[in-house]
Design a protein around this motif. Structure first.
Motif, PDB file in Angstrom:
ATOM      1  N   PHE A 178       7.052  -6.004 -14.232  1.00  0.00           N
ATOM      2  CA  PHE A 178       6.518  -7.079 -13.411  1.00  0.00           C
ATOM      3  C   PHE A 178       5.563  -6.602 -12.324  1.00  0.00           C
ATOM      4  CE2 PHE A 178      10.966  -7.954 -14.579  1.00  0.00           C
ATOM      5  CZ  PHE A 178      10.735  -8.943 -15.507  1.00  0.00           C
ATOM      6  N   GLN A 179       5.598  -5.346 -11.982  1.00  0.00           N
ATOM      7  CA  GLN A 179       4.726  -4.802 -10.947  1.00  0.00           C
ATOM      8  C   GLN A 179       4.134  -3.484 -11.425  1.00  0.00           C
ATOM      9  OE1 GLN A 179       7.578  -4.672  -7.690  1.00  0.00           O
ATOM     10  NE2 GLN A 179       6.597  -6.426  -6.726  1.00  0.00           N
ATOM     11  N   SER A 180       2.943  -3.181 -10.942  1.00  0.00           N
ATOM     12  CA  SER A 180       2.254  -1.974 -11.398  1.00  0.00           C
ATOM     13  C   SER A 180       1.585  -1.267 -10.237  1.00  0.00           C
ATOM     14  CB  SER A 180       1.196  -2.334 -12.452  1.00  0.00           C
ATOM     15  OG  SER A 180       1.790  -2.970 -13.561  1.00  0.00           O
ATOM     16  N   LEU A 181       1.361   0.024 -10.434  1.00  0.00           N
ATOM     17  CA  LEU A 181       0.631   0.830  -9.468  1.00  0.00           C
ATOM     18  C   LEU A 181      -0.831   0.887  -9.871  1.00  0.00           C
ATOM     19  CD1 LEU A 181       0.402   2.971  -7.171  1.00  0.00           C
ATOM     20  CD2 LEU A 181       0.928   4.687  -8.907  1.00  0.00           C
ATOM     21  N   CYS A 182      -1.705   0.498  -8.964  1.00  0.00           N
ATOM     22  CA  CYS A 182      -3.146   0.544  -9.208  1.00  0.00           C
ATOM     23  C   CYS A 182      -3.768   1.575  -8.283  1.00  0.00           C
ATOM     24  CB  CYS A 182      -3.776  -0.825  -8.953  1.00  0.00           C
ATOM     25  SG  CYS A 182      -5.547  -0.885  -9.313  1.00  0.00           S
ATOM     26  N   VAL A 183      -4.671   2.390  -8.815  1.00  0.00           N
ATOM     27  CA  VAL A 183      -5.359   3.404  -8.026  1.00  0.00           C
ATOM     28  C   VAL A 183      -6.854   3.097  -8.022  1.00  0.00           C
ATOM     29  CG1 VAL A 183      -5.861   5.859  -7.767  1.00  0.00           C
ATOM     30  CG2 VAL A 183      -3.613   5.122  -8.573  1.00  0.00           C
ATOM     31  N   TRP A 242       0.830  -1.199   0.000  1.00  0.00           N
ATOM     32  CA  TRP A 242       0.000   0.000   0.000  1.00  0.00           C
ATOM     33  C   TRP A 242       0.868   1.253   0.000  1.00  0.00           C
ATOM     34  CZ3 TRP A 242      -5.259   0.042  -0.477  1.00  0.00           C
ATOM     35  CH2 TRP A 242      -5.902  -1.190  -0.331  1.00  0.00           C
ATOM     36  N   LEU A 243       0.495   2.218  -0.869  1.00  0.00           N
ATOM     37  CA  LEU A 243       1.139   3.527  -0.847  1.00  0.00           C
ATOM     38  C   LEU A 243       0.297   4.513  -0.055  1.00  0.00           C
ATOM     39  CD1 LEU A 243       2.238   1.982  -3.462  1.00  0.00           C
ATOM     40  CD2 LEU A 243       3.064   4.224  -4.132  1.00  0.00           C
ATOM     41  N   HIS A 244      -1.011   4.416  -0.171  1.00  0.00           N
ATOM     42  CA  HIS A 244      -1.963   5.035   0.758  1.00  0.00           C
ATOM     43  C   HIS A 244      -3.292   4.321   0.579  1.00  0.00           C
ATOM     44  CE1 HIS A 244      -3.855   7.324  -2.468  1.00  0.00           C
ATOM     45  NE2 HIS A 244      -2.721   7.943  -2.737  1.00  0.00           N
ATOM     46  N   ASP A 245      -4.372   4.860   1.108  1.00  0.00           N
ATOM     47  CA  ASP A 245      -5.603   4.064   1.192  1.00  0.00           C
ATOM     48  C   ASP A 245      -6.324   3.846  -0.136  1.00  0.00           C
ATOM     49  OD1 ASP A 245      -6.586   6.583   0.770  1.00  0.00           O
ATOM     50  OD2 ASP A 245      -7.654   6.743   2.681  1.00  0.00           O
TER      51      ASP A 245
END
Length: 657
Positions: free
Chosen positions: A358-363, A315-318
């Motif tokens: 290989f990894q992604s940021l999801c919002v 988690w980067l934030h909620d």
């Protein structure tokens, strides 16, 4: 007559009782270590309380829960009590083993560890530091000995039993200022003799040294074992706080909370996701681990159907988190997802804002509870820079039966935005006659190597299953192409160096030249201020790809480089049948263990008459191609995501003498 019925009923009860599954537990909790051993005190007594209450709630009887605490838990006492506990077990039992206390990596004493260190639990009478005179690690409880005891448990309970192990301790630790203000369950340094240097030996095609491991089976009749550890072997395991602000082990507390709300039919995979969510909500950098067949139902010998789950990883934030999927699986910026809770109810939607290999940021479209488990389902996919070209040779108009298949293939290719048809292509889909009654479709790579083949009778058409079969190969070749061309870089790559060191005399400046069967060493050095996990990938001149480290028998969490550490992989050998060209080694660096074997390894080429065994299908067919509603937060588009680093080295293969 009634008497006979009553007798039969009693016999049924006796038989049922004889085969009923008992629930048995063995727990060790050491919170108060003796002075002089250099171990800090812990809140393990609180762990014992929470775990015991959770077990009682789930059908364990107090009489079947054995335990050792503090000064009782010497190495000899743990072994003796565990041996006695094992003797009480019987076929089909459900067994729980728990350890709360300190843990430490120790110098490998028999060469079976891939990273050069045994993992060990710290009994009451074990000391933290090596001493040539007084203490050489004899009271540490090594994983090799635990493996022997655990194998005996699995033999006693048999294939119908179930065995779960919880280790709420550090296997080792990395230097961190966090230890100054938060209780941790281990030391920053391994237990080792002066001058000890771990080495990893690998011979391409010959495998590497095998670690004994808890999960290596010696018999098909062994009971399934699930091992859950509070952190990876390279990390400190921190304590957390309960509602009354009392210290408690992070894994023990998360397990007790998750198991206390157990629903019928839940398996260990879902349990672990709940544990991980609970731990990382409080300690985002801690990486709990699980091993074993997680499809088994919790405290049950039965199994649930295997379901692949894509879950939030960090988690980067909620409303922003990372997922372990990226361009290598065909996902790019703008791909949309559905976010579900553990019961598979859709909570909201999300968008992939930044896709890495290989990894992604999801919002997410709304704020989420970081302590909950969320399942991510891909909806609409934007492939971004992940692309491939396909050549489909034309056939003569009179070849109507071949033309039918050619036209079907061309139409299918048009349905995929990452595929383009070209005469100068990455691969070819060729349609031809095998004989008068049989047609063939084969997928050929740029080196004229047949990868996938399927045959048809004269009147058969291409089916959806057939197309999925070929798409599996197309996506694999596209992934290899993309992977080969990934540029070095990323924050994690800064300060990390990989070198090829020939075993023959040093060569002059210029490209390094190697011949088949030549030997060389690979040296990997981490001069960065932080530790990293690593995966080593080999790309051959003909685009065959193999994950070398970890191999199929090893665990990704074992491959970790501490700050300032250098690892030498000795006596790597060039394959005898390696074609001429450039051979690459790519080092993939990550903050948490990453398993790329299913994405990259090709187990066997498919042939017209052979069996159809191929690499593990990771993300294929896991999503629909329909375009869904996109929900996005534009303010998140510039968030940096430095989860992966790439370092590449290589040499040129010459086959001429």
């Amino acid at each position: 007559m009634k008497k006979n019925i009553l007798l039969a009923f009693c016999l049924i009860l006796l038989a049922s009782s004889a085969w009923s599954q008992r629930k048995m537990a063995f727990m060790v909790a050491i919170g108060k270590y003796p002075p002089g051993g250099r171990w800090g005190n812990l809140s393990s007594a609180n762990d014992m309380y929470y775990i015991k209450q959770a077990l009682l709630k789930n059908g364990f009887l107090e009489a079947n829960i054995d335990s050792l605490k503090d000064e009782q838990a010497t190495r000899a006492a743990i072994i003796a009590r565990l041996d006695a506990f094992i003797q009480k077990l019987q076929e089909g039992d459900i067994v729980y083993f728990h350890f709360s206390g300190h843990g430490q990596q120790v110098e490998d004493d028999n060469g079976d560890e891939v990273d050069g260190y045994d993992e060990a639990l710290v009994p009451y009478d074990a000391k933290a530091m090596y001493d040539m005179v007084t203490y050489k690690g004899q009271n540490h409880l090594r994983d090799d000995l635990l493996n022997e005891k655990f194998t005996r448990i699995r033999e006693r309970i048999g294939k119908n039993g179930s065995f779960i192990v919880l280790i709420d301790a550090c296997h080792s630790g990395t230097a961190s200022r966090g230890t100054e203000y938060r209780v941790s369950r281990g030391l920053p340094t391994p237990f080792q003799s002066p001058g000890y240097t771990p080495k990893e030996q690998l011979k391409i095609g010959g495998g590497s040294a095998r670690e004994a491991g808890f999960l290596n089976p010696s018999s098909v009749n062994l009971g399934n074992m699930i091992v859950i550890s509070a952190s990876s072997p390279s990390q400190v395991n921190y304590e957390t706080k309960d509602a009354n602000n009392n210290g408690v082990g992070s894994l023990s507390f998360a397990f007790a909370k998750a198991i206390s709300n157990l629903k019928e039919g839940e398996n260990y995979s879902l349990l672990f996701e709940k544990i991980r969510a609970q731990i990382q909500a409080d300690i985002p950098t801690q990486v709990p681990m699980i091993e074993g067949n997680t499809d088994q139902l919790i405290f049950n010998g039965a199994y649930s159907p295997k379901v692949e789950m894509l879950t939030s990883q960090r988690w980067l934030h909620d409303s922003a988190f990372t997922v372990n999927i990226g361009y290598m699986q065909g996902v790019g910026n703008g791909s949309t997802v559905r976010i579900l809770d553990a019961s598979k109810q859709v909570i909201t939607t999300g968008v992939i804002q930044q896709a890495n290999p290989f990894q992604s940021l999801c919002v997410a479209a709304k704020a989420l509870n970081k302590q909950q488990v969320y399942i991510i389902e891909l909806d609409a996919v934007q492939y971004g820079s992940f692309s491939a070209t396909v050549f489909i040779p034309n056939v003569a108009a009179k070849e109507t039966k071949l033309l039918e298949l050619v036209n079907q293939l061309k139409q299918k290719v048009k349905d995929y935005p990452f595929l383009q048809m070209s005469e100068n292509a990455d691969m070819m889909l060729e349609v031809k006659w095998v004989d008068m009654q049989t047609r063939m479709i084969r997928l050929v790579d740029m080196f004229d190597s047949t990868r996938y083949v399927k045959t048809y009778t004269a009147n058969a058409n291409l089916t959806e299953d057939d197309w999925k079969f070929f798409m599996e190969g197309i996506k694999r070749l596209a992934r290899v192409k993309y992977f080969r061309n990934i540029q070095d870089g990323g924050a994690l790559a800064q300060g990390v160096k990989m070198e090829v060191i020939p075993r023959s005399k040093p060569q002059e400046a210029g490209d390094l030249l190697m011949k088949p069967l030549d030997l060389f060493d690979l040296r990997i050095t981490n001069n960065s201020p932080f530790g990293v996990y690593f995966t080593l990938v080999n790309i051959m001149p003909n685009n065959d790809v193999k994950v070398l480290l970890p191999d199929e028998f090893e665990e990704p969490q074992d491959y970790f480089l501490r700050p300032g550490e250098s690892r030498v992989i000795e006596e790597v050998q060039v394959d005898e049948d390696t074609p001429e060209g450039k051979e690459f080694f790519k080092l993939i660096l990550s903050r948490s263990p990453m398993d790329l074997r299913g994405v990259l390894n090709r187990k066997k080429t498919r042939s017209a008459g052979g069996s159809m065994q191929t690499f593990e299908q990771v993300m294929d067919d896991m999503f629909s191609e329909s375009v869904g509603q996109k929900n996005t937060r534009s303010s998140m588009s510039k968030m940096k995501l430095d989860e992966v680093g790439i370092v590449t080295t290589g040499f040129i293969i010459e086959r001429k003498k």
